[in-house]
Design a protein around this motif. Sequence first.
Motif, PDB file in Angstrom:
ATOM      1  N   GLN A  74       0.781  -1.360   0.026  1.00 47.32           N
ATOM      2  CA  GLN A  74       0.107   0.097  -0.152  1.00 47.32           C
ATOM      3  C   GLN A  74       1.043   1.345   0.028  1.00 47.32           C
ATOM      4  O   GLN A  74       0.543   2.211  -0.988  1.00 47.32           O
ATOM      5  CB  GLN A  74      -0.865  -0.049   1.290  1.00 47.32           C
ATOM      6  N   VAL A  75       1.793   1.297   0.840  1.00 39.34           N
ATOM      7  CA  VAL A  75       3.009   2.365   0.997  1.00 39.34           C
ATOM      8  C   VAL A  75       3.497   2.586  -0.223  1.00 39.34           C
ATOM      9  O   VAL A  75       3.604   3.717  -1.055  1.00 39.34           O
ATOM     10  CB  VAL A  75       3.904   1.998   1.763  1.00 39.34           C
ATOM     11  N   VAL A  76       4.042   1.780  -1.220  1.00 35.68           N
ATOM     12  CA  VAL A  76       4.361   1.831  -2.445  1.00 35.68           C
ATOM     13  C   VAL A  76       3.445   2.387  -3.471  1.00 35.68           C
ATOM     14  O   VAL A  76       3.762   3.156  -4.247  1.00 35.68           O
ATOM     15  CB  VAL A  76       4.934   0.335  -3.184  1.00 35.68           C
ATOM     16  N   GLU A  77       2.247   1.914  -3.473  1.00 33.23           N
ATOM     17  CA  GLU A  77       1.032   2.290  -4.298  1.00 33.23           C
ATOM     18  C   GLU A  77       0.874   3.745  -4.039  1.00 33.23           C
ATOM     19  O   GLU A  77       0.716   4.736  -5.022  1.00 33.23           O
ATOM     20  CB  GLU A  77      -0.217   1.570  -4.256  1.00 33.23           C
ATOM     21  N   ILE A  78       0.717   4.193  -2.709  1.00 33.84           N
ATOM     22  CA  ILE A  78       0.563   5.666  -2.599  1.00 33.84           C
ATOM     23  C   ILE A  78       1.460   6.388  -2.944  1.00 33.84           C
ATOM     24  O   ILE A  78       1.325   7.541  -3.428  1.00 33.84           O
ATOM     25  CB  ILE A  78       0.358   5.684  -0.890  1.00 33.84           C
ATOM     26  N   CYS A  79       2.803   6.214  -2.709  1.00 33.31           N
ATOM     27  CA  CYS A  79       4.060   7.047  -3.029  1.00 33.31           C
ATOM     28  C   CYS A  79       4.124   7.110  -4.460  1.00 33.31           C
ATOM     29  O   CYS A  79       4.337   8.325  -5.102  1.00 33.31           O
ATOM     30  CB  CYS A  79       5.236   6.308  -2.513  1.00 33.31           C
ATOM     31  N   SER A  80       3.808   5.921  -5.419  1.00 27.81           N
ATOM     32  CA  SER A  80       3.935   6.023  -6.937  1.00 27.81           C
ATOM     33  C   SER A  80       2.703   6.723  -7.222  1.00 27.81           C
ATOM     34  O   SER A  80       3.103   7.567  -8.251  1.00 27.81           O
ATOM     35  CB  SER A  80       3.834   4.500  -7.148  1.00 27.81           C
ATOM     36  N   GLY A 103       1.926  24.277   6.125  1.00 28.34           N
ATOM     37  CA  GLY A 103       1.311  23.782   6.823  1.00 28.34           C
ATOM     38  C   GLY A 103      -0.270  24.381   6.291  1.00 28.34           C
ATOM     39  O   GLY A 103      -1.465  24.362   7.332  1.00 28.34           O
ATOM     40  N   LEU A 104      -0.502  24.377   5.255  1.00 23.45           N
ATOM     41  CA  LEU A 104      -1.745  25.183   4.700  1.00 23.45           C
ATOM     42  C   LEU A 104      -2.687  24.024   3.841  1.00 23.45           C
ATOM     43  O   LEU A 104      -3.922  24.387   3.784  1.00 23.45           O
ATOM     44  CB  LEU A 104      -1.351  26.254   3.464  1.00 23.45           C
ATOM     45  N   GLY A 105      -2.234  22.863   3.757  1.00 25.35           N
ATOM     46  CA  GLY A 105      -3.118  21.873   3.116  1.00 25.35           C
ATOM     47  C   GLY A 105      -2.289  20.840   2.594  1.00 25.35           C
ATOM     48  O   GLY A 105      -1.199  20.478   3.140  1.00 25.35           O
ATOM     49  N   ALA A 106      -2.734  20.014   1.758  1.00 25.33           N
ATOM     50  CA  ALA A 106      -2.154  19.053   0.951  1.00 25.33           C
ATOM     51  C   ALA A 106      -1.716  17.909   2.010  1.00 25.33           C
ATOM     52  O   ALA A 106      -0.701  17.096   1.712  1.00 25.33           O
ATOM     53  CB  ALA A 106      -1.028  19.522   0.089  1.00 25.33           C
ATOM     54  N   SER A 107      -2.472  17.548   2.860  1.00 25.83           N
ATOM     55  CA  SER A 107      -2.250  16.502   3.910  1.00 25.83           C
ATOM     56  C   SER A 107      -2.593  15.252   3.677  1.00 25.83           C
ATOM     57  O   SER A 107      -2.558  14.292   4.213  1.00 25.83           O
ATOM     58  CB  SER A 107      -3.009  17.054   5.197  1.00 25.83           C
ATOM     59  N   GLN A 108      -3.569  14.991   2.437  1.00 28.84           N
ATOM     60  CA  GLN A 108      -4.036  13.592   2.191  1.00 28.84           C
ATOM     61  C   GLN A 108      -3.016  12.603   2.100  1.00 28.84           C
ATOM     62  O   GLN A 108      -3.140  11.468   2.628  1.00 28.84           O
ATOM     63  CB  GLN A 108      -4.977  13.705   1.119  1.00 28.84           C
ATOM     64  N   PRO A 109      -2.030  12.983   1.234  1.00 27.87           N
ATOM     65  CA  PRO A 109      -0.955  11.841   1.323  1.00 27.87           C
ATOM     66  C   PRO A 109      -0.213  11.306   2.482  1.00 27.87           C
ATOM     67  O   PRO A 109      -0.117  10.303   2.684  1.00 27.87           O
ATOM     68  CB  PRO A 109       0.029  12.385   0.228  1.00 27.87           C
ATOM     69  N   TYR A 110      -0.102  12.261   3.494  1.00 24.48           N
ATOM     70  CA  TYR A 110       0.615  12.017   4.659  1.00 24.48           C
ATOM     71  C   TYR A 110      -0.416  11.051   5.449  1.00 24.48           C
ATOM     72  O   TYR A 110       0.163   9.997   6.104  1.00 24.48           O
ATOM     73  CB  TYR A 110       0.855  13.210   5.424  1.00 24.48           C
ATOM     74  N   ASP A 111      -1.576  11.619   5.709  1.00 21.70           N
ATOM     75  CA  ASP A 111      -3.037  10.895   6.367  1.00 21.70           C
ATOM     76  C   ASP A 111      -2.702   9.531   5.719  1.00 21.70           C
ATOM     77  O   ASP A 111      -2.903   8.410   6.487  1.00 21.70           O
ATOM     78  CB  ASP A 111      -4.136  11.488   6.288  1.00 21.70           C
ATOM     79  N   ASP A 112      -2.830   9.414   4.371  1.00 17.19           N
ATOM     80  CA  ASP A 112      -3.014   7.912   3.915  1.00 17.19           C
ATOM     81  C   ASP A 112      -1.753   7.079   4.241  1.00 17.19           C
ATOM     82  O   ASP A 112      -1.865   5.921   4.474  1.00 17.19           O
ATOM     83  CB  ASP A 112      -3.026   8.098   2.019  1.00 17.19           C
ATOM     84  N   LEU A 113      -0.671   7.664   4.149  1.00 17.22           N
ATOM     85  CA  LEU A 113       0.487   6.876   4.474  1.00 17.22           C
ATOM     86  C   LEU A 113       0.741   6.330   6.080  1.00 17.22           C
ATOM     87  O   LEU A 113       0.880   5.165   6.089  1.00 17.22           O
ATOM     88  CB  LEU A 113       2.001   7.690   4.223  1.00 17.22           C
ATOM     89  N   VAL A 114       0.054   7.371   6.888  1.00 14.66           N
ATOM     90  CA  VAL A 114      -0.031   7.046   8.298  1.00 14.66           C
ATOM     91  C   VAL A 114      -1.054   5.719   8.419  1.00 14.66           C
ATOM     92  O   VAL A 114      -0.687   4.891   9.077  1.00 14.66           O
ATOM     93  CB  VAL A 114      -0.448   8.044   9.153  1.00 14.66           C
ATOM     94  N   ALA A 115      -2.002   5.803   7.719  1.00  8.58           N
ATOM     95  CA  ALA A 115      -3.047   4.694   7.704  1.00  8.58           C
ATOM     96  C   ALA A 115      -2.472   3.347   7.286  1.00  8.58           C
ATOM     97  O   ALA A 115      -2.667   2.332   7.854  1.00  8.58           O
ATOM     98  CB  ALA A 115      -4.338   5.215   7.059  1.00  8.58           C
ATOM     99  N   ALA A 130       8.158   7.792   9.629  1.00  9.72           N
ATOM    100  CA  ALA A 130       8.162   7.082   8.460  1.00  9.72           C
ATOM    101  C   ALA A 130       7.278   7.592   7.345  1.00  9.72           C
ATOM    102  O   ALA A 130       7.775   7.824   6.347  1.00  9.72           O
ATOM    103  CB  ALA A 130       7.467   5.410   8.832  1.00  9.72           C
ATOM    104  N   ALA A 131       6.164   8.039   7.795  1.00  3.02           N
ATOM    105  CA  ALA A 131       5.096   8.731   6.744  1.00  3.02           C
ATOM    106  C   ALA A 131       5.892   9.910   6.228  1.00  3.02           C
ATOM    107  O   ALA A 131       5.884  10.292   4.942  1.00  3.02           O
ATOM    108  CB  ALA A 131       3.905   8.943   7.392  1.00  3.02           C
ATOM    109  N   ARG A 132       6.533  10.987   7.104  1.00  2.00           N
ATOM    110  CA  ARG A 132       7.108  11.996   6.608  1.00  2.00           C
ATOM    111  C   ARG A 132       8.334  11.755   5.549  1.00  2.00           C
ATOM    112  O   ARG A 132       8.686  12.465   4.855  1.00  2.00           O
ATOM    113  CB  ARG A 132       7.377  12.895   7.801  1.00  2.00           C
ATOM    114  N   THR A 133       9.154  10.647   6.285  1.00  2.00           N
ATOM    115  CA  THR A 133      10.187  10.400   5.337  1.00  2.00           C
ATOM    116  C   THR A 133       9.637   9.771   4.007  1.00  2.00           C
ATOM    117  O   THR A 133      10.303  10.183   2.903  1.00  2.00           O
ATOM    118  CB  THR A 133      11.093   9.078   6.099  1.00  2.00           C
ATOM    119  N   LEU A 134       8.721   9.071   4.037  1.00  2.04           N
ATOM    120  CA  LEU A 134       8.198   8.843   2.549  1.00  2.04           C
ATOM    121  C   LEU A 134       7.669   9.878   1.613  1.00  2.04           C
ATOM    122  O   LEU A 134       8.192   9.917   0.480  1.00  2.04           O
ATOM    123  CB  LEU A 134       7.223   7.578   2.885  1.00  2.04           C
ATOM    124  N   LEU A 135       7.163  10.571   2.374  1.00  2.33           N
ATOM    125  CA  LEU A 135       6.487  12.056   1.647  1.00  2.33           C
ATOM    126  C   LEU A 135       7.711  12.943   1.359  1.00  2.33           C
ATOM    127  O   LEU A 135       7.751  13.087   0.088  1.00  2.33           O
ATOM    128  CB  LEU A 135       5.705  12.674   2.728  1.00  2.33           C
TER     129      LEU A 135
END
Length: 194
Positions: A74-80, A103-115, A130-135
């Motif tokens: 899932q992480v690979v799919e989200i990042c790709s 800190g204005l938005g665009a938080s969905q990828p981080y939230d998806d990675l944490v999940a 880990a989520a921030r590193t991937l992002l």
Amino acid sequence: MRHHRDDVVRHALGVLDTYGLADLTMRRLAGDLDVRPSALYHHFRDKQSLLAAVADEVLRRGARPVSATAWDEQVVEICSGLRDALLAYRDGAELVSTVIAFGLGASQPYDDLVAALAPARLGEDLAATAARTLLHLVLGHTLDEQTHLQAGSAGAIGDGPRPRSDFAAGLGLVVDGIRLRAATGTSDRLDQRA
């Protein structure tokens, strides 16, 4: 002619893709929409909130469902998928990076990675790291790709487009490290040496 918020965002996305982030100004956008710049402030309190809306639209348009069931896949799919969304627009990585950094938005990828990382049982702090590193890997790698391509196209450098990307290999290295940390049981603490 009165424009709706969605119209302004859609047009701003076109300006971004045609001219780049540096030329996405309230004045240019207002001129293209044939309104006074003050009319845009009816929808956005400032340029930063406009950029946040444009970044969220880039991510929304590039979103695709994740089909993998294992957390690492899932992480690979989200990042790709994020990389593809950013590459779809000129300066996409710079735009989204800026919005995230402020800190204005665009938080969905981080939230998806944490999940996606939750089943790895890394603990809350390490999963966030880990989520921030991937992002950061996705944003930094994509920014490098876009900058190189644009510099080559503008004749600023002699290089042509790179023959291939090493994004997948780099992503694999990071995911391997997360997988190893999860498997060794040292996942509940952060390494404080840094």
